[in-house]
Design a protein around this motif. Structure first.
Motif, short mmCIF file in Angstrom:
data_model
loop_
_atom_site.label_atom_id
_atom_site.label_comp_id
_atom_site.label_asym_id
_atom_site.label_seq_id
_atom_site.Cartn_x
_atom_site.Cartn_y
_atom_site.Cartn_z
N GLU A 425 44.67 35.73 44.79
CA GLU A 425 44.87 34.45 44.99
C GLU A 425 44.49 33.57 43.56
O GLU A 425 43.68 32.67 43.65
CB GLU A 425 44.55 33.76 46.11
N GLY A 426 44.48 34.44 42.42
CA GLY A 426 44.25 33.68 41.21
C GLY A 426 42.59 34.07 40.88
O GLY A 426 42.18 33.54 39.89
N LYS A 427 41.74 34.60 41.87
CA LYS A 427 40.47 34.99 41.68
C LYS A 427 40.26 36.25 41.52
O LYS A 427 40.93 37.12 41.88
CB LYS A 427 39.66 34.21 42.80
N GLU A 428 39.30 36.47 40.85
CA GLU A 428 39.17 37.95 40.65
C GLU A 428 37.37 38.25 41.05
O GLU A 428 36.50 37.41 40.99
CB GLU A 428 38.58 38.29 39.07
N ARG A 429 37.29 39.28 41.72
CA ARG A 429 35.89 39.63 42.19
C ARG A 429 35.82 41.15 42.19
O ARG A 429 36.72 42.09 42.12
CB ARG A 429 35.75 39.24 43.74
N ARG A 430 34.70 41.57 42.15
CA ARG A 430 34.62 43.10 42.11
C ARG A 430 34.61 43.94 43.20
O ARG A 430 34.58 43.27 44.57
CB ARG A 430 33.18 43.39 41.21
N LEU A 431 35.09 45.19 43.41
CA LEU A 431 35.19 45.96 44.45
C LEU A 431 33.99 45.93 45.30
O LEU A 431 33.78 45.94 46.80
CB LEU A 431 35.87 47.26 44.22
N GLY A 432 32.63 46.31 44.59
CA GLY A 432 31.39 46.17 45.13
C GLY A 432 30.84 47.57 45.67
O GLY A 432 31.79 48.50 45.84
#
Length: 453
Positions: A425-432
């Motif tokens: 949704e337009g955001k980026e985050r790391r898999l973790g």
């Protein structure tokens, strides 16, 4: 001769003046009459003005005389045979169309009436299938041999207090309890999908449906004799050759009706208590030692009866527990028709959607990356977006394993996928690191008891 004298002005006599005045009045009357006639003709073209009075003169335009119309037969145009036939054909078509509309309306009304009738019948049948209604149609059939045992009056008193229908008649198996259901003829074909139908008719003209459930009340001695007979039959590998007084009619009965579900209510001993309160050997222990049978043999016979013959064994202490069991079975039978009608027959986990059949893999290898993504999604809390991120970085499990082997330490292998970016949704985050460690353990762990949360 006297000279003639010329008059410079006209000298008008009184008689001439009166004549001019009369003419002027006549002209005004004629104009008034013409105006009236013209107004009448404009208001009603078919009405003609009446003729002037006699002696009156009219100096206006002459009024046209009225034209008298001819008769209708003279004005009507003669029709040809083709026109008459065409009119008849149109009239016939209009009549047929009216008849068709009338028939369609009658058919629609009849269909609506039938639909209402079907709904009423379905509602009536549904009311009759409810547990409280089915309970009134159930009959508990007792074998007379049961009433000869001490304590059987508890069962009779309980059934009488519940106001259930009870009949005492000879059963096909001694000391047995069966159930029958009375239904009108119209409902048999709606209900026989889940009931076993027997062509028996009662005195009141209703068909009798015999339920599949049957209960046999035995004591410990009868059970041990049957176990010994079944054990001998299994050892000799010759079924249906039992000569035991109880086992032989039981096997014959099951051969005639394989859908029967029989329960042995063994009264007098519990299987977990092979010794009495004083620590002495019980009756079952004594008989078992005399027959030379151990616990494994008894369990083998009980499993054979349950798996192959659909017979289960329940150990009870007294007639109160037997009564409770009979009441529980009766209530369950009253609820079964309604449950089977309302609950779906198919299994809820057998879905017909496209994803239920899995991903199709073609001969050229297309579809393997979707299989790899589905495999990662089997882990808990893994979304399709997260799985797509892993498969985009490593399109096959083999490439990911090779990447693991290239790393030296265990900690680096667990954190290999932690830095991958997941776009949602337009955001980026790391898999973790937690997700990365779970994927690593799933592909490399050799512990079958490992829980991948």
């Amino acid at each position: 001769m006297s000279a003639l004298r010329r008059a410079h002005t006209w000298e008008i006599s009184e008689s001439e003046e009166s004549d001019v005045e009369v003419n002027r009045k006549k002209n005004s009357q004629t104009e008034t009459l013409s105006a009236c006639v013209t107004g009448d003709q404009e208001s009603d073209p078919q009405t003609l003005p009446s003729s002037a009075a006699p002696g009156s003169e009219s100096t206006g335009a002459p009024v046209p005389s009225p034209v008298r119309p001819d008769s209708r037969s003279a004005q009507r145009k003669r029709r040809t045979k083709e026109e008459i036939e065409a009119d008849r054909l149109k009239a016939r078509e209009r009549k047929e169309e009216r008849l068709r509309r009338r028939a369609a309306k009658a058919l629609e009304q009849e269909e609506r009436r039938r639909d209402q009738q079907r709904r009423k019948e379905a509602a009536r049948s549904l009311r009759r299938l409810r547990p409280e209604s089915c309970l009134k149609s159930l009959t508990v059939c007792l074998d007379p041999a049961l009433l000869q045992q001490e304590g059987s009056d508890i069962l009779l008193d309980t059934l009488a207090s519940l106001e259930w229908r009870v009949t005492i008649e000879n059963q096909q198996l001694p000391r047995s309890i069966t159930w029958t259901r009375d239904l009108p003829q119209a409902e048999i074909y709606n209900i026989d999908i889940f009931l076993h139908f027997c062509n028996n008719q009662g005195d009141d003209g209703q068909e009798t449906l015999e339920e599949e459930q049957m209960v046999l009340v035995l004591d410990l001695t009868d059970l041990m004799d049957m176990i010994v007979s079944v054990k001998k039959m299994l050892d000799s590998k010759e079924e249906e050759t039992a000569v035991d007084s109880l086992l032989s009619p039981l096997l014959e009965y099951l051969n005639r009706d394989v859908k029967k579900v029989i329960t042995f209510l063994v009264m007098g001993a519990q299987p977990d208590y092979w010794v009495d309160a004083c620590g002495e050997c019980s009756l079952l222990e004594t008989r078992r030692s005399k027959l030379g049978m151990d616990d494994l043999d008894i369990e083998e016979v009980l499993v054979y009866l349950q798996v192959c013959k659909n017979i289960s064994v329940v150990f009870l202490d007294n007639w109160q527990e037997i009564t409770n069991h009979v009441c529980a079975v009766t209530k369950a039978l009253s609820k079964r028709p309604f449950k089977q009608l309302m609950e779906p027959s198919d299994l809820s986990f057998c879905v017909d959607h496209s994803w239920a059949g899995g991903v199709q893999v073609q001969k050229d290898g297309s579809g393997l990356i979707q299989v790899w993504s589905k495999q990662i999604q089997q882990l808990n809390r893994v979304s399709p977006t997260m799985a797509s991120t892993v498969t985009a970085a490593y399109p096959s499990p083999q490439l990911l394993l090779q990447a693991y082997q290239s790393l030296k330490s265990e900690e680096d292998r667990k954190r290999l996928l932690a830095g991958l970016l997941v776009k949602t949704e337009g955001k980026e985050r790391r898999l973790g690191p937690e997700m990365s460690a779970r994927v690593y353990c799933c592909l490399t762990s050799q512990n079958p008891q490992l829980v991948l949360d």
